[in-house]
Design a protein around this motif. Structure first.
Motif, PDB file in Angstrom:
ATOM      1  N   ASP A   6      74.041  17.367  30.902  1.00  0.00           N
ATOM      2  CA  ASP A   6      75.422  16.929  30.952  1.00  0.00           C
ATOM      3  C   ASP A   6      76.112  17.788  32.006  1.00  0.00           C
ATOM      4  O   ASP A   6      76.447  18.948  31.764  1.00  0.00           O
ATOM      5  CB  ASP A   6      76.089  17.103  29.586  1.00  0.00           C
ATOM      6  CG  ASP A   6      77.524  16.586  29.573  1.00  0.00           C
ATOM      7  OD1 ASP A   6      78.148  16.568  30.639  1.00  0.00           O
ATOM      8  OD2 ASP A   6      77.997  16.212  28.493  1.00  0.00           O
ATOM      9  N   LEU A   7      76.301  17.225  33.199  1.00  0.00           N
ATOM     10  CA  LEU A   7      76.826  18.028  34.299  1.00  0.00           C
ATOM     11  C   LEU A   7      78.233  18.532  34.007  1.00  0.00           C
ATOM     12  O   LEU A   7      78.589  19.643  34.381  1.00  0.00           O
ATOM     13  CB  LEU A   7      76.811  17.235  35.603  1.00  0.00           C
ATOM     14  CG  LEU A   7      77.189  18.077  36.814  1.00  0.00           C
ATOM     15  CD1 LEU A   7      76.099  19.075  37.151  1.00  0.00           C
ATOM     16  CD2 LEU A   7      77.519  17.219  38.007  1.00  0.00           C
ATOM     17  N   THR A   8      79.051  17.699  33.328  1.00  0.00           N
ATOM     18  CA  THR A   8      80.410  18.145  33.014  1.00  0.00           C
ATOM     19  C   THR A   8      80.375  19.417  32.197  1.00  0.00           C
ATOM     20  O   THR A   8      81.128  20.367  32.440  1.00  0.00           O
ATOM     21  CB  THR A   8      81.163  17.038  32.249  1.00  0.00           C
ATOM     22  OG1 THR A   8      81.178  15.848  33.039  1.00  0.00           O
ATOM     23  CG2 THR A   8      82.589  17.465  31.940  1.00  0.00           C
ATOM     24  N   GLU A   9      79.487  19.465  31.203  1.00  0.00           N
ATOM     25  CA  GLU A   9      79.355  20.665  30.368  1.00  0.00           C
ATOM     26  C   GLU A   9      78.908  21.854  31.201  1.00  0.00           C
ATOM     27  O   GLU A   9      79.407  22.972  31.042  1.00  0.00           O
ATOM     28  CB  GLU A   9      78.350  20.387  29.248  1.00  0.00           C
ATOM     29  CG  GLU A   9      78.116  21.573  28.322  1.00  0.00           C
ATOM     30  CD  GLU A   9      77.098  21.226  27.244  1.00  0.00           C
ATOM     31  OE1 GLU A   9      76.404  22.152  26.787  1.00  0.00           O
ATOM     32  OE2 GLU A   9      76.997  20.044  26.879  1.00  0.00           O
ATOM     33  N   SER A 151      67.649   9.426  36.452  1.00  0.00           N
ATOM     34  CA  SER A 151      67.373   8.390  35.459  1.00  0.00           C
ATOM     35  C   SER A 151      68.437   7.308  35.540  1.00  0.00           C
ATOM     36  O   SER A 151      69.639   7.599  35.558  1.00  0.00           O
ATOM     37  CB  SER A 151      67.337   8.967  34.045  1.00  0.00           C
ATOM     38  OG  SER A 151      67.219   7.921  33.092  1.00  0.00           O
ATOM     39  N   ARG A 152      67.964   6.066  35.557  1.00  0.00           N
ATOM     40  CA  ARG A 152      68.870   4.920  35.563  1.00  0.00           C
ATOM     41  C   ARG A 152      69.226   4.473  34.149  1.00  0.00           C
ATOM     42  O   ARG A 152      70.042   3.568  33.993  1.00  0.00           O
ATOM     43  CB  ARG A 152      68.210   3.758  36.309  1.00  0.00           C
ATOM     44  CG  ARG A 152      67.909   4.070  37.769  1.00  0.00           C
ATOM     45  CD  ARG A 152      66.897   3.106  38.363  1.00  0.00           C
ATOM     46  NE  ARG A 152      65.555   3.321  37.798  1.00  0.00           N
ATOM     47  CZ  ARG A 152      64.465   2.670  38.201  1.00  0.00           C
ATOM     48  NH1 ARG A 152      64.562   1.773  39.167  1.00  0.00           N
ATOM     49  NH2 ARG A 152      63.293   2.921  37.643  1.00  0.00           N
ATOM     50  N   PHE A 153      68.624   5.127  33.137  1.00  0.00           N
ATOM     51  CA  PHE A 153      68.743   4.634  31.771  1.00  0.00           C
ATOM     52  C   PHE A 153      69.384   5.625  30.814  1.00  0.00           C
ATOM     53  O   PHE A 153      69.212   5.508  29.604  1.00  0.00           O
ATOM     54  CB  PHE A 153      67.354   4.227  31.248  1.00  0.00           C
ATOM     55  CG  PHE A 153      66.715   3.148  32.081  1.00  0.00           C
ATOM     56  CD1 PHE A 153      67.261   1.886  32.149  1.00  0.00           C
ATOM     57  CD2 PHE A 153      65.569   3.418  32.816  1.00  0.00           C
ATOM     58  CE1 PHE A 153      66.683   0.889  32.919  1.00  0.00           C
ATOM     59  CE2 PHE A 153      64.976   2.439  33.599  1.00  0.00           C
ATOM     60  CZ  PHE A 153      65.531   1.164  33.643  1.00  0.00           C
ATOM     61  N   GLY A 156      75.778   7.040  32.308  1.00  0.00           N
ATOM     62  CA  GLY A 156      76.207   7.319  33.674  1.00  0.00           C
ATOM     63  C   GLY A 156      75.277   6.751  34.714  1.00  0.00           C
ATOM     64  O   GLY A 156      75.630   6.671  35.889  1.00  0.00           O
ATOM     65  N   GLY A 157      74.071   6.371  34.316  1.00  0.00           N
ATOM     66  CA  GLY A 157      73.111   5.786  35.242  1.00  0.00           C
ATOM     67  C   GLY A 157      73.173   4.269  35.226  1.00  0.00           C
ATOM     68  O   GLY A 157      73.930   3.657  34.472  1.00  0.00           O
ATOM     69  N   GLY A 158      72.353   3.652  36.071  1.00  0.00           N
ATOM     70  CA  GLY A 158      72.322   2.195  36.114  1.00  0.00           C
ATOM     71  C   GLY A 158      71.588   1.715  37.345  1.00  0.00           C
ATOM     72  O   GLY A 158      71.182   2.503  38.210  1.00  0.00           O
ATOM     73  N   SER A 159      71.411   0.419  37.440  1.00  0.00           N
ATOM     74  CA  SER A 159      70.727  -0.172  38.594  1.00  0.00           C
ATOM     75  C   SER A 159      71.200  -1.598  38.801  1.00  0.00           C
ATOM     76  O   SER A 159      71.342  -2.364  37.853  1.00  0.00           O
ATOM     77  CB  SER A 159      69.202  -0.167  38.388  1.00  0.00           C
ATOM     78  OG  SER A 159      68.550  -0.831  39.450  1.00  0.00           O
ATOM     79  N   SER A 232      71.631   8.631  37.394  1.00  0.00           N
ATOM     80  CA  SER A 232      71.632   8.157  38.774  1.00  0.00           C
ATOM     81  C   SER A 232      71.872   6.655  38.781  1.00  0.00           C
ATOM     82  O   SER A 232      71.357   5.929  37.928  1.00  0.00           O
ATOM     83  CB  SER A 232      70.289   8.464  39.450  1.00  0.00           C
ATOM     84  OG  SER A 232      70.253   7.965  40.777  1.00  0.00           O
ATOM     85  N   ARG A 233      72.652   6.196  39.740  1.00  0.00           N
ATOM     86  CA  ARG A 233      72.935   4.770  39.859  1.00  0.00           C
ATOM     87  C   ARG A 233      72.205   4.228  41.094  1.00  0.00           C
ATOM     88  O   ARG A 233      72.496   4.628  42.215  1.00  0.00           O
ATOM     89  CB  ARG A 233      74.433   4.507  39.960  1.00  0.00           C
ATOM     90  CG  ARG A 233      75.203   4.995  38.729  1.00  0.00           C
ATOM     91  CD  ARG A 233      76.597   4.413  38.670  1.00  0.00           C
ATOM     92  NE  ARG A 233      76.581   2.971  38.531  1.00  0.00           N
ATOM     93  CZ  ARG A 233      76.468   2.322  37.369  1.00  0.00           C
ATOM     94  NH1 ARG A 233      76.351   3.016  36.248  1.00  0.00           N
ATOM     95  NH2 ARG A 233      76.468   1.017  37.319  1.00  0.00           N
TER      96      ARG A 233
END
Length: 272
Positions: A6-9, A151-153, A156-159, A232-233
């Protein structure tokens, strides 16, 4: 075992509360923002980018590579569309490696061999991976990981590029690795990765195709590296057609998963 980052953390823990991943700090600024970072040496980052006739796409990728990157290594598989010339026009200090063997694996291994940075980041040249997400991978390493993968899954990720057929195949292969290696990967077949260069001897071999991404992941697992996944998107490739062949390459990935699980790991001693 993989870890979700969790990058925000992480940013809040470093005294950077309120920043979003999209405006995350660069490595140069981290040491000035909080006393905890002042004595952290800033690593040099080498970006390795395999290419094969990707000239029209490079204009969408190379200019977005962050300025804090130490070097960009374009490993070209003997393109015929002027890929090398375009790369040199877009970035004067680009390092070009001409690789006679065909395949993504051969290109990545050639790039790893000549990288001089402390961290190696792998990125595709087709415009599907956002270079601005590179800080998330590097940040995961700075936060303590040995190996980070997109990771796309995860949240925050997606494809927008992944077909239903390929998504099902990726799910099956990812599940196989989770069961055989005891990990929590959410996305096996995605090549946006970063790792400390000192681990490159673990990835030696003769893997020449797309299955190189699987080799990197499962050997990191086998050697007990601390692995982090970051969101990652993935976008659609900007121009051209992918060299990926879903069924033949998926079969090669499955064979690699099984082979790496049962074969003696000669490089295990290198991590001792």
């Amino acid at each position: 075992m993989s870890e979700r980052i969790d990058l925000t953390e992480r940013l809040e823990g470093a005294g950077l509360r309120g920043l979003a991943p999209s405006d995350a700090p660069t490595p140069e600024t981290l040491s000035f923002l909080d006393p905890a970072w002042r004595h952290v040496p800033i690593p040099r980052v080498s970006v390795v980018m395999p290419t094969l006739n990707e000239a029209p796409n490079l204009a969408h990728v190379i200019p977005q590579i962050p300025n804090w990157v130490h070097e960009v290594i374009v490993v070209d598989g003997r393109s015929t569309d002027g890929t090398v010339e375009v790369a040199r026009q877009l970035r004067r200090d680009v390092r070009v490696v001409l690789e006679s063997k065909r395949g993504k694996g051969a290109a990545l291994r050639a790039g790893f061999a000549c990288a001089t940075g402390d961290i190696i980041v792998t990125i595709d040249a087709d415009g599907s991976m956002n270079p601005n997400e590179m800080i998330l991978l590097v940040g995961a390493l700075l936060a303590g990981a040995d190996f980070a993968k997109g990771s796309r899954f995860i949240e925050g990720g997606g494809s927008t590029d992944l077909s239903t057929f390929r998504a099902l195949g990726n799910w099956g292969l990812t599940t196989s690795v989770r069961l055989l290696y005891g990990c929590r990967f959410s996305d096996l077949c995605y090549g946006y990765m970063a790792f400390w260069r000192r681990w490159t001897p673990l990835f030696d071999g003769e893997t020449d195709g797309f299955e190189i991404e699987t080799v990197l992941c499962v050997r990191a697992l086998q050697h007990g590296l601390k692995i982090a996944e970051v969101a990652s998107r993935e976008a659609e490739r900007v121009h051209g057609v992918s060299n990926l062949r879903a069924i033949p390459d998926g079969w090669r990935v499955l064979r690699t998963i099984l082979r790496e699980r049962v074969a003696p790991n000669s490089s295990r001693a290198a991590s001792a």
